[in-house]
Design a protein around this motif. Structure first.
Motif, PDB file in Angstrom:
ATOM      1  N   ASP A 106      -6.817  -0.433  -1.720  1.00 29.83           N
ATOM      2  CA  ASP A 106      -6.885   1.024  -1.656  1.00 29.83           C
ATOM      3  C   ASP A 106      -6.939   1.439  -0.187  1.00 29.83           C
ATOM      4  O   ASP A 106      -6.697   0.616   0.709  1.00 29.83           O
ATOM      5  CB  ASP A 106      -8.091   1.543  -2.438  1.00 29.83           C
ATOM      6  CG  ASP A 106      -9.400   0.895  -1.995  1.00 29.83           C
ATOM      7  OD1 ASP A 106      -9.417   0.219  -0.941  1.00 29.83           O
ATOM      8  OD2 ASP A 106     -10.413   1.043  -2.701  1.00 29.83           O
ATOM      9  N   LEU A 107      -7.277   2.701   0.084  1.00 30.17           N
ATOM     10  CA  LEU A 107      -7.290   3.165   1.468  1.00 30.17           C
ATOM     11  C   LEU A 107      -8.307   2.396   2.309  1.00 30.17           C
ATOM     12  O   LEU A 107      -8.025   2.013   3.449  1.00 30.17           O
ATOM     13  CB  LEU A 107      -7.590   4.667   1.529  1.00 30.17           C
ATOM     14  CG  LEU A 107      -7.594   5.295   2.929  1.00 30.17           C
ATOM     15  CD1 LEU A 107      -6.244   5.115   3.612  1.00 30.17           C
ATOM     16  CD2 LEU A 107      -7.971   6.770   2.854  1.00 30.17           C
TER      17      LEU A 107
ATOM     18  N   SER B  27      -4.668   8.474   5.978  1.00 21.99           N
ATOM     19  CA  SER B  27      -5.718   9.096   5.177  1.00 21.99           C
ATOM     20  C   SER B  27      -5.190   9.417   3.783  1.00 21.99           C
ATOM     21  O   SER B  27      -4.027   9.128   3.458  1.00 21.99           O
ATOM     22  CB  SER B  27      -6.213  10.379   5.859  1.00 21.99           C
ATOM     23  OG  SER B  27      -5.152  11.340   5.921  1.00 21.99           O
ATOM     24  N   GLU B  28      -6.039  10.024   2.959  1.00 24.91           N
ATOM     25  CA  GLU B  28      -5.623  10.408   1.616  1.00 24.91           C
ATOM     26  C   GLU B  28      -4.475  11.408   1.671  1.00 24.91           C
ATOM     27  O   GLU B  28      -3.591  11.395   0.810  1.00 24.91           O
ATOM     28  CB  GLU B  28      -6.810  11.014   0.849  1.00 24.91           C
ATOM     29  CG  GLU B  28      -7.961  10.040   0.595  1.00 24.91           C
ATOM     30  CD  GLU B  28      -7.612   8.975  -0.433  1.00 24.91           C
ATOM     31  OE1 GLU B  28      -6.553   9.103  -1.087  1.00 24.91           O
ATOM     32  OE2 GLU B  28      -8.394   8.016  -0.579  1.00 24.91           O
ATOM     33  N   GLU B  29      -4.489  12.302   2.679  1.00 28.13           N
ATOM     34  CA  GLU B  29      -3.375  13.220   2.885  1.00 28.13           C
ATOM     35  C   GLU B  29      -2.334  12.506   3.746  1.00 28.13           C
ATOM     36  O   GLU B  29      -2.265  12.675   4.962  1.00 28.13           O
ATOM     37  CB  GLU B  29      -3.862  14.506   3.559  1.00 28.13           C
ATOM     38  CG  GLU B  29      -4.843  15.297   2.711  1.00 28.13           C
ATOM     39  CD  GLU B  29      -5.284  16.574   3.399  1.00 28.13           C
ATOM     40  OE1 GLU B  29      -4.788  16.852   4.523  1.00 28.13           O
ATOM     41  OE2 GLU B  29      -6.120  17.289   2.826  1.00 28.13           O
ATOM     42  N   PHE B  30      -1.511  11.719   3.085  1.00 25.52           N
ATOM     43  CA  PHE B  30      -0.630  10.776   3.774  1.00 25.52           C
ATOM     44  C   PHE B  30       0.530  11.477   4.458  1.00 25.52           C
ATOM     45  O   PHE B  30       1.158  12.382   3.916  1.00 25.52           O
ATOM     46  CB  PHE B  30      -0.093   9.756   2.774  1.00 25.52           C
ATOM     47  CG  PHE B  30       0.845   8.748   3.377  1.00 25.52           C
ATOM     48  CD1 PHE B  30       0.355   7.687   4.121  1.00 25.52           C
ATOM     49  CD2 PHE B  30       2.221   8.877   3.225  1.00 25.52           C
ATOM     50  CE1 PHE B  30       1.210   6.758   4.683  1.00 25.52           C
ATOM     51  CE2 PHE B  30       3.083   7.951   3.782  1.00 25.52           C
ATOM     52  CZ  PHE B  30       2.575   6.893   4.512  1.00 25.52           C
TER      53      PHE B  30
ATOM     54  N   GLN C 289       1.190   9.316  10.882  1.00 22.96           N
ATOM     55  CA  GLN C 289       0.184   8.273  10.700  1.00 22.96           C
ATOM     56  C   GLN C 289       0.756   6.861  10.795  1.00 22.96           C
ATOM     57  O   GLN C 289       0.056   5.946  11.236  1.00 22.96           O
ATOM     58  CB  GLN C 289      -0.508   8.457   9.333  1.00 22.96           C
ATOM     59  CG  GLN C 289      -1.264   9.773   9.217  1.00 22.96           C
ATOM     60  CD  GLN C 289      -1.768  10.018   7.810  1.00 22.96           C
ATOM     61  OE1 GLN C 289      -1.531   9.230   6.896  1.00 22.96           O
ATOM     62  NE2 GLN C 289      -2.462  11.132   7.612  1.00 22.96           N
TER      63      GLN C 289
ATOM     64  N   TYR D 202       0.816  -1.217   0.000  1.00 23.47           N
ATOM     65  CA  TYR D 202       0.000   0.000   0.000  1.00 23.47           C
ATOM     66  C   TYR D 202       0.852   1.269   0.000  1.00 23.47           C
ATOM     67  O   TYR D 202       0.517   2.252  -0.676  1.00 23.47           O
ATOM     68  CB  TYR D 202      -0.956   0.036   1.196  1.00 23.47           C
ATOM     69  CG  TYR D 202      -1.754   1.332   1.231  1.00 23.47           C
ATOM     70  CD1 TYR D 202      -2.860   1.506   0.395  1.00 23.47           C
ATOM     71  CD2 TYR D 202      -1.374   2.397   2.050  1.00 23.47           C
ATOM     72  CE1 TYR D 202      -3.569   2.698   0.390  1.00 23.47           C
ATOM     73  CE2 TYR D 202      -2.071   3.591   2.058  1.00 23.47           C
ATOM     74  CZ  TYR D 202      -3.165   3.734   1.226  1.00 23.47           C
ATOM     75  OH  TYR D 202      -3.862   4.919   1.202  1.00 23.47           O
TER      76      TYR D 202
ATOM     77  N   GLY E  21      -0.555   2.860  -2.975  1.00 21.85           N
ATOM     78  CA  GLY E  21      -1.581   3.758  -2.474  1.00 21.85           C
ATOM     79  C   GLY E  21      -1.050   5.110  -2.057  1.00 21.85           C
ATOM     80  O   GLY E  21      -1.579   6.155  -2.440  1.00 21.85           O
ATOM     81  N   ALA E  22       0.041   5.110  -1.262  1.00 22.75           N
ATOM     82  CA  ALA E  22       0.588   6.368  -0.749  1.00 22.75           C
ATOM     83  C   ALA E  22       1.615   6.988  -1.676  1.00 22.75           C
ATOM     84  O   ALA E  22       2.030   8.123  -1.471  1.00 22.75           O
ATOM     85  CB  ALA E  22       1.208   6.139   0.630  1.00 22.75           C
TER      86      ALA E  22
ATOM     87  N   HIS F 282      -7.493   0.019   5.591  1.00 23.66           N
ATOM     88  CA  HIS F 282      -8.159   0.129   6.895  1.00 23.66           C
ATOM     89  C   HIS F 282      -8.788  -1.200   7.305  1.00 23.66           C
ATOM     90  O   HIS F 282      -8.741  -1.584   8.491  1.00 23.66           O
ATOM     91  CB  HIS F 282      -9.206   1.229   6.857  1.00 23.66           C
ATOM     92  CG  HIS F 282      -8.621   2.606   6.874  1.00 23.66           C
ATOM     93  ND1 HIS F 282      -9.353   3.737   6.591  1.00 23.66           N
ATOM     94  CD2 HIS F 282      -7.352   3.041   7.143  1.00 23.66           C
ATOM     95  CE1 HIS F 282      -8.574   4.807   6.685  1.00 23.66           C
ATOM     96  NE2 HIS F 282      -7.356   4.404   7.017  1.00 23.66           N
TER      97      HIS F 282
END
Length: 460
Positions: free
Chosen positions: A419-420, A348-351, A356, A287, A291-292, A424
């Motif tokens: 994905d995100l 989150s989307e704002e990695f 985090q 991910y 993803g990030a 999770h």
């Protein structure tokens, strides 16, 4: 506390190096998966098979390898495994397409199965009591460190050279171990124990069929004959394997060992804890790249805090467990890791790695440091040294099967896409599995009786 003797240090060094290659190769591939998929194709299914082809043969044959270790000698089996692992690693690095790569990974897993039980059995056979717990702590620190450092090393090779070189990292430790083995001075003497080859076949084919169904079912559904037939076949063969173990005079997996309290409950805890570790390691490595948007090296660096904490604390945790008993460590450690997994829900989307991911890695690293050495010592310390090879093999098989099944179920866990939202979902499942591992440890683990020996056991 007296330091380890020179022969004990040599035993630990050999055990660490021999196990290092299998632990490293099981995780170094994680950050290479996106690069492998880009070059050879196949998407998430190829990524799952690259991991699980290795785990299928490692898991299925590690019990057979434990019996071979007890029957023909730990050093002899270790030497064969080291040579075969090196050859298979070269084949993986040279693979021209996904099929050849997956086949070579399966052969690599088969060779790796010869290494782990024979290496750890050297420690459990030649040391007892608090000395054994400390030695297992050292072994755990470095072998788990290899697992956790694997993604970093893999990332460096992927970003600055080629993913193919990832699989050649183990050539040096293999050569060093082969050089040190004769200096151990252990003479292998066959014991005449009969090897149950049919049980090995039942276990290998059963696991393979079941994992095939779990990996492929998201594409075809459970009602497709190509899915439910292998799934049912796998369950039937694995059931037949267990039934056969209860009837054989010399079984691959002696079921009576599970009547030993710490061994039985410890392996149940192992199942939950290592399923969670495998799931977390896979999704973090993939991910953070897909993803990030991190590079392979940065994704590998994400797990570095776990490595550092394991190296710093694991040996001490093994010594503490030797003095105070493993129950509290095996309870608190997984619960801490569950908290760490839940902290990943802040991604989150704002990695931001620093806010985090890093807090989660620190908390999980503390929990892992408290858990692994006491867990291993509790399980293997409960078994007579004459059965240390098979006991080590069973525990390692349980941990590998846990990882094998959870990776096979990855598409189901993440909802088809990593994905995100899928990340999770994986964090929730990881936390639940860790909490179960802590609860099982609290319920089942007890402090072992005081040993009759605290020093080294002479080599046979």
């Amino acid at each position: 506390m007296a330091p380890l003797s020179s022969i004990q240090r040599l035993v630990v060094t050999i055990a660490v190096l021999a196990s290092f290659v299998t632990f490293l190769d099981g995780t170094v591939v994680t950050v290479a998966l996106p690069a492998i998929s880009r070059e050879l194709g196949g998407g998430i299914t190829t990524q799952q098979w690259v991991v699980d082809a290795y785990l299928i043969t490692l898991s299925a044959l590690i019990l057979l390898a434990g019996s071979l270790s007890d029957a023909y000698g730990r050093v002899r089996i270790m030497r064969i495994g080291l040579i075969a692992f090196g050859i298979a690693s070269i084949a993986v690095a040279a693979a021209p397409d996904p099929l050849i790569l997956i086949i070579a990974r399966a052969l690599q897993g088969a060779a790796g199965a010869l290494l782990v039980p024979s290496s750890l059995a050297l420690i459990t056979a030649m040391m007892r009591g608090e000395v054994q717990a400390r030695a297992i702590g050292v072994w755990t620190a470095f072998t788990t460190g290899a697992q956790l450092a694997g993604p970093l090393l893999g990332g460096l090779f992927v970003d600055y050279a080629s993913w193919r070189l990832v699989f050649l990292i183990n050539v040096l430790p293999i050569a060093v171990t082969l050089f040190l083995l004769p200096r151990l001075g252990v003479v292998d003497r066959p014991t005449g124990v009969r090897i149950d080859w049919w049980s090995g076949i039942l276990c290998a084919v059963g696991l393979g069929a079941l994992v095939f169904a779990l990996i492929e079912q998201p594409h075809q559904g459970w009602t497709a004959p190509g899915i439910w037939i292998p799934g049912v076949t796998g369950i039937v063969l694995l059931t037949a394997f267990l039934v056969r173990q209860g009837r054989m005079e010399h079984p691959l997996m002696p079921l009576d060992l599970f009547r030993i309290r710490n061994f039985g409950w410890g392996n149940l805890a192992t199942l939950f804890i290592y399923a969670a570790l495998s799931l977390n390691g896979f999704v973090i490595g993939v991910y953070l790249q897909q993803g990030a948007g991190l590079g392979a090296t940065a994704a590998g660096l994400a797990s570095l805090p776990l490595t550092i904490l394991m190296i710093l604390l694991s040996s001490r945790a093994g010594g503490w467990a030797g003095r105070h008993g493993p129950r509290m460590f095996m309870t608190v450690g997984p619960l801490l890791m569950a908290v760490g997994a839940l902290l990943l829900l802040t991604v989150s989307e704002e990695f931001s790695y620093w806010w985090q991911v890093l807090p989660a890695m620190i908390v999980m690293g503390l929990g892992l440091s408290l858990t692994v050495a006491p867990l291993t010592a509790a399980i293997l310390g409960a078994v007579d040294e004459r059965r240390s090879g098979i006991a080590s093999a069973i525990n390692n098989a349980v941990s590998r099967v846990a990882g094998l099944l959870v990776v096979a179920m990855l598409s189901t866990i993440v909802g088809g896409t990593l994905d995100l939202g899928g990340f999770h979902n994986a964090a929730w499942v990881t936390a639940a599995l860790m909490a179960l591992g802590g609860a099982v440890s609290w319920i089942g683990i007890r402090r072992p009786a005081a040993p009759t020996q605290t020093g080294a056991v002479p080599a046979a």
